[in-house]
Design a protein around this motif. Structure first.
Motif, PDB file in Angstrom:
ATOM      1  N   UNK A   1       0.821  -1.218   0.000  1.00  0.00           N
ATOM      2  CA  UNK A   1       0.000   0.000   0.000  1.00  0.00           C
ATOM      3  C   UNK A   1       0.858   1.274   0.000  1.00  0.00           C
ATOM      4  N   UNK A   2       1.930   1.301   0.789  1.00  0.00           N
ATOM      5  CA  UNK A   2       2.767   2.504   0.848  1.00  0.00           C
ATOM      6  C   UNK A   2       3.521   2.734  -0.453  1.00  0.00           C
ATOM      7  N   UNK A   3       4.066   1.627  -0.995  1.00  0.00           N
ATOM      8  CA  UNK A   3       4.789   1.724  -2.260  1.00  0.00           C
ATOM      9  C   UNK A   3       3.877   2.241  -3.361  1.00  0.00           C
ATOM     10  N   UNK A   4       2.628   1.770  -3.347  1.00  0.00           N
ATOM     11  CA  UNK A   4       1.645   2.204  -4.333  1.00  0.00           C
ATOM     12  C   UNK A   4       1.358   3.690  -4.194  1.00  0.00           C
ATOM     13  N   UNK A   5       1.198   4.130  -2.944  1.00  0.00           N
ATOM     14  CA  UNK A   5       0.934   5.548  -2.710  1.00  0.00           C
ATOM     15  C   UNK A   5       2.103   6.391  -3.213  1.00  0.00           C
ATOM     16  N   UNK A   6       3.306   5.958  -2.888  1.00  0.00           N
ATOM     17  CA  UNK A   6       4.488   6.744  -3.220  1.00  0.00           C
ATOM     18  C   UNK A   6       4.795   6.731  -4.719  1.00  0.00           C
ATOM     19  N   UNK A   7       4.627   5.571  -5.364  1.00  0.00           N
ATOM     20  CA  UNK A   7       5.051   5.440  -6.767  1.00  0.00           C
ATOM     21  C   UNK A   7       3.949   5.773  -7.771  1.00  0.00           C
TER      22      UNK A   7
ATOM     23  N   UNK B   1       0.074   6.912  -6.711  1.00  0.00           N
ATOM     24  CA  UNK B   1      -0.943   7.899  -6.343  1.00  0.00           C
ATOM     25  C   UNK B   1      -0.349   9.288  -6.183  1.00  0.00           C
ATOM     26  N   UNK B   2       0.728   9.375  -5.388  1.00  0.00           N
ATOM     27  CA  UNK B   2       1.284  10.688  -5.086  1.00  0.00           C
ATOM     28  C   UNK B   2       1.698  11.458  -6.342  1.00  0.00           C
ATOM     29  N   UNK B   3       2.480  10.865  -7.249  1.00  0.00           N
ATOM     30  CA  UNK B   3       2.845  11.640  -8.456  1.00  0.00           C
ATOM     31  C   UNK B   3       1.634  12.074  -9.269  1.00  0.00           C
ATOM     32  N   UNK B   4       0.569  11.260  -9.260  1.00  0.00           N
ATOM     33  CA  UNK B   4      -0.603  11.620 -10.056  1.00  0.00           C
ATOM     34  C   UNK B   4      -1.463  12.672  -9.354  1.00  0.00           C
ATOM     35  N   UNK B   5      -1.444  12.675  -8.020  1.00  0.00           N
ATOM     36  CA  UNK B   5      -2.199  13.692  -7.288  1.00  0.00           C
ATOM     37  C   UNK B   5      -1.422  14.999  -7.188  1.00  0.00           C
ATOM     38  N   UNK B   6      -0.125  14.957  -7.505  1.00  0.00           N
ATOM     39  CA  UNK B   6       0.782  16.062  -7.156  1.00  0.00           C
ATOM     40  C   UNK B   6       0.300  17.454  -7.563  1.00  0.00           C
ATOM     41  N   UNK B   7      -0.174  17.653  -8.798  1.00  0.00           N
ATOM     42  CA  UNK B   7      -0.639  19.009  -9.144  1.00  0.00           C
ATOM     43  C   UNK B   7      -1.733  19.494  -8.192  1.00  0.00           C
ATOM     44  N   UNK B   8      -2.641  18.617  -7.824  1.00  0.00           N
ATOM     45  CA  UNK B   8      -3.702  18.968  -6.885  1.00  0.00           C
ATOM     46  C   UNK B   8      -3.146  19.286  -5.513  1.00  0.00           C
ATOM     47  N   UNK B   9      -2.156  18.517  -5.089  1.00  0.00           N
ATOM     48  CA  UNK B   9      -1.566  18.733  -3.767  1.00  0.00           C
ATOM     49  C   UNK B   9      -0.863  20.091  -3.721  1.00  0.00           C
TER      50      UNK B   9
END
Lengths: 271, 360
Positions: free
Chosen positions: A171-177, A179-187
């Motif tokens: 789950x963490x690896x998935x978030x980091x590799x 989800x996070x890069x894809x959410x990044x503009x929103x973040x």
């Protein structure tokens, strides 16, 4: 032939004049060689900006606002990210109640929020200062951050996260590799807007700062003395420019890739 | 215990009151091309997701190569999946998509490069390493998804309607290619589809599903020739159903009366009980003959052609008869409806081509 609608054009112009003309007076008078905000302009000067640069109390207030803004935006964006993910990804019991609870500070008058925090904070025996201001700002910024992030995450293809799990990431690896890069503009958009909201916020700060003034508090304090007005105008002009740039950047980031490239990378890809 | 590669033991998956998969048990052999076939909502995708680990069963257990994988999360299973929408990561290029799953396998850079290059040539994507998902066609994305899963050398490859989004010509090509690929690399494929033609043409064995249950599990040929029930008969290919009633059993045969055609001796492969009215007869359109003249086949009926549709390799005739209530569909390679005067024709049926099925 297309008919030009002059009424609508006139309305639009009037709207923008009403909205922005008063704001434009600030930079105009900040370069005026006089202590009074009145026409005719008496001469061009940059002396108010020099004066602004030399005020140590102003520097202290600016630094306080930056500290509060950074902490408030990071914490509220983090909370909002988890909440936005939960609301867009899962159906659960109490979904609409918890959504309403998070959005509440957005709707209740800020002064009520400020007084409530003040009462609780003092009755717990704590001192006023930047900490209660920061907490208040986190509460106040979270609904904004969540609205931005939900707009980003909704329509996100969750099979990408499943694919990552399938390919051996936990789950963490998935978030980091993934989800996070894809959410990044929103973040990033959420961080910037939360920061601006906190940076401009006055009412919560007014009730909760005690002696550590934030920048809006400092400006308000200076307004009582007519001879100090010009450097507040200069400061105001700088803040307008700075805020406009950040808001534009935030909106640009929020909208990036929401058209063609659904996942939205912030990378322009030619077809 | 037997040595079946995948064992699905009494698996159920309920979503609230809905039984998506309802007490299903079967086995899949190593190296098999196995298809789960059924209409949407039949539970085939849920079953695949249970195998992948995206869902956990309400009851029952799953064994893969002798190991109980029921409770393992997807990242701990030796399976990989090709998603329906491919799920190519849009923020990284083809090369890094394919490498994505190799990070935790403890390979050297040299081994990683070799594996990636091998799989790229396997799916014929050399030269596309630097592209992003948005720069690829549907067929190419499908190959990336395939490469990304195969590069991990899984024991089982799970495919969730991978050809659904492709146009017909490309789909036919990919069917052939997938089949060849599977035979070459020898990995067990579990393939989910709602397209019966696809399942029949590619698979070693097919499980036809409906309402969370397996209706029939057999080879494609068996499925077509000997459907076990009315659902399978209807779902696989096209058929005509005729009203029937069984009478007395006679060895391998049973006496049955069919509509107003009379009583016939029909092979009773499914042990259908005597004196039952809960049965139907099924006759495939291509097993019948249409002609101008009367024939000496077991059954020959006079009819009128109501409509014809020309399909290129064959023609379908929709025929009305006095004896049979419904319009009968007959397909034939013979197309010359000018020769049928007033659309009058004769249709002929062999008793061997009639199969008797239970309604339920």
């Amino acid at each position: 032939m297309e008919q030009k609608n002059n009424t609508l054009l006139f309305y639009t112009l009037l709207y923008f004049v009403f909205l922005y003309l008063p704001v434009l007076f600030l930079p105009l008078f900040s370069f005026n060689d006089s202590d009074y905000m009145s026409f005719p302009l008496s001469g061009f000067t940059t002396e108010h900006y020099v004066e602004m640069w030399e005020k140590t109390n102003l520097h202290k207030a600016l630094w306080a606002s930056i500290k509060v803004g950074v902490v408030a935006s990071v914490v509220s964006t983090t909370i909002a990210l988890f909440a936005a993910k939960a609301f867009s990804r899962y159906k659960f019991r109490g979904e609409s109640v918890s959504y309403g609870a998070i959005m509440m500070p957005f709707l209740i008058p800020e002064i009520i929020l400020a007084v409530s925090i003040l009462v609780i904070w003092l009755s717990l025996g704590f001192k006023l200062g930047l900490i209660p201001v920061t907490l208040g700002h986190i509460l106040f910024c979270t609904p904004f951050a969540m609205l931005i992030l939900i707009a980003r995450i909704e329509g996100f293809d969750f099979s990408l996260e499943e694919a990552s799990r399938d390919l051996g990431e936990n789950a963490w690896g998935t978030f980091y590799r993934v989800s996070l890069p894809l959410y990044l503009p929103g973040i990033i958009a959420s961080l910037l807007l939360s920061f601006i909201i906190s940076f401009d916020e006055f009412i919560l700060a007014f009730f909760l700062t005690g002696s550590d003034a934030t920048l809006p508090m400092y400006m308000w304090g200076q307004m009582r003395f007519i001879q100090k007005l010009p450097h507040v105008l200069a400061l105001g002009a700088v803040i307008i420019v700075f805020t406009t740039l950040i808001v534009l950047l935030a909106f640009w980031l929020r909208n990036i890739g929401q058209g063609k490239d659904k996942a939205g990378l912030g990378i322009k890809i030619h077809e | 215990m037997n040595n079946s590669f995948i064992q699905i033991n009494q698996i159920s998956k309920h979503f609230g009151d809905v039984k998506a998969v309802d007490n299903v048990s079967f086995e899949i052999q190593e190296g098999e091309f196995f298809s789960l076939l059924g209409p949407s909502g039949c539970g085939k995708t849920t079953l695949l997701r249970l195998l992948a680990g995206f869902e956990y069963p309400t009851s029952g257990n799953l064994l893969l190569d002798g190991i109980d994988i029921t409770a393992l999360p997807p990242d701990k299973r030796p399976t990989n999946m090709v998603f329906q929408n491919y799920a190519i990561f849009p923020h990284i290029n083809v090369q890094r998509n394919i490498q994505f799953g190799l990070r935790k396998l403890g390979l050297t850079n040299e081994e990683i490069r070799k594996r990636v290059n091998d799989v790229l040539s396997l799916v014929k994507l050399e030269g596309y390493e630097e592209r992003f998902s948005s720069q690829l066609s549907g067929g190419q994305r499908q190959r990336v998804a395939l490469a990304r899963a195969l590069v991990r050398q899984p024991k089982v490859l799970l495919l969730d309607e991978p050809l659904g989004a492709l146009d017909k010509k490309l789909r036919d090509e990919m069917q052939l290619e997938l089949r060849t690929l599977q035979k070459n690399i020898g990995i067990t494929f579990v393939f989910v589809t709602h397209d019966q033609q696809e399942a029949i043409s590619m698979s070693d064995r097919v499980a036809v599903m409906s309402e969370g249950k397996i209706q029939q599990l057999s080879t494609p040929n068996e499925l077509y020739k000997n459907p076990h029930n009315i659902f399978v008969s209807d779902f696989i290919g096209e058929t005509n159903f005729l009203k029937a009633e069984t009478k007395s059993q006679d060895g391998e045969y049973i006496n049955a009366s069919i509509e107003k055609l009379g009583e016939f001796k029909i092979k009773n492969n499914l042990n259908i009980s005597e004196n039952s009215s809960d049965v139907v007869c099924s006759v495939r359109p291509e097993t019948m003959m249409i002609d101008k003249e009367k024939s000496d086949w077991d059954i020959c009926l006079e009819g009128k052609i109501k409509q014809t549709s020309y399909l290129g390799e064959m023609t379908k005739f929709y025929i009305e008869t006095k004896e049979i209530e419904k319009i009968i569909t007959v397909s034939s390679q013979y197309f010359d409806n000018q020769s049928f005067k007033n659309n009058d024709c004769f249709i002929s049926i062999n008793l061997d081509d009639i199969s008797l099925l239970n309604k339920k």
